[in-house]
Design a protein around this motif. Sequence first.
Motif, PDB file in Angstrom:
ATOM      1  N   ASP A  53      35.487  49.537 -19.260  1.00  0.00           N
ATOM      2  CA  ASP A  53      35.613  50.367 -18.062  1.00  0.00           C
ATOM      3  C   ASP A  53      36.486  49.701 -17.010  1.00  0.00           C
ATOM      4  OD1 ASP A  53      33.937  52.176 -19.272  1.00  0.00           O
ATOM      5  OD2 ASP A  53      32.137  51.512 -18.207  1.00  0.00           O
ATOM      6  N   HIS A  54      36.278  48.412 -16.811  1.00  0.00           N
ATOM      7  CA  HIS A  54      37.054  47.675 -15.801  1.00  0.00           C
ATOM      8  C   HIS A  54      38.538  47.629 -16.177  1.00  0.00           C
ATOM      9  CE1 HIS A  54      38.331  44.496 -13.057  1.00  0.00           C
ATOM     10  NE2 HIS A  54      38.841  43.883 -14.107  1.00  0.00           N
ATOM     11  N   LYS A  55      38.818  47.229 -17.410  1.00  0.00           N
ATOM     12  CA  LYS A  55      40.207  47.105 -17.842  1.00  0.00           C
ATOM     13  C   LYS A  55      40.907  48.460 -17.852  1.00  0.00           C
ATOM     14  CE  LYS A  55      39.202  43.054 -20.707  1.00  0.00           C
ATOM     15  NZ  LYS A  55      39.983  42.070 -19.948  1.00  0.00           N
TER      16      LYS A  55
ATOM     17  N   THR B 263      40.284  50.998 -15.899  1.00  0.00           N
ATOM     18  CA  THR B 263      40.556  51.391 -14.516  1.00  0.00           C
ATOM     19  C   THR B 263      41.846  50.763 -14.010  1.00  0.00           C
ATOM     20  OG1 THR B 263      38.202  51.683 -14.030  1.00  0.00           O
ATOM     21  CG2 THR B 263      39.666  51.355 -12.146  1.00  0.00           C
TER      22      THR B 263
END
Length: 212
Positions: free
Chosen positions: A12-14, A16
């Motif tokens: 999810d972080h990457k 985004t």
Amino acid sequence: MHLTVLDHPLVDHKLTVLRDKNTPSNTFRELISELVTLEAYEATRDLTVEDAPIETPVAPIIGKKLSKPRPMVIPILRAGLGMLDGMTKLIPTAEVGFLGMKRDESTLDIITYANRLPDDLTGRQVFVVDPMLATGGTLVAAIEYLKERGAKDVTAICIIAAPEGLARLKKDVDPSIDFKVVVCAQDEKLNENSYIVPGLGDAGDRLYGLVD
């Protein structure tokens, strides 16, 4: 067709950062590679293995090694090239083929302009990599191309997918093929120009720059 959507905070972080229009190309390339490595871990869960007797410094043991023929990774040119490094990091012994396919932006037809593949893919586990699963037309054409060469076990690895593309794959891919799809995210829809929304823009351009 079996669909896997990764569910992990690192993904999810990457993803985004990848989607952000202000992310530069060098960071975009690094993130693509990192995300593909995470996807490849899941996508290779069913790789075939065989017994491998070895001796540790302490005792003999029956380990495992990848069976032959070796798995094949096939990036769809040109954007799929950005995913190749992430795949080969996890499966360094895999063979690599290339398939050049593009969508005619006016007719949406798929044009095959290059291929570097064995004539016979019988018994191979094949991994097709392409960042964007939009209309699904490119992947359907690619899988049909591989089927004609004997491939029966095909996994598509994409960064993001549109529901329209997934629906087309489910409808049009020959059910005799053991077909799996692994994605980081399923997005909302396609827009009137068949671009994924919210998407991440044109993956090829963001990886390598604009081509006139």
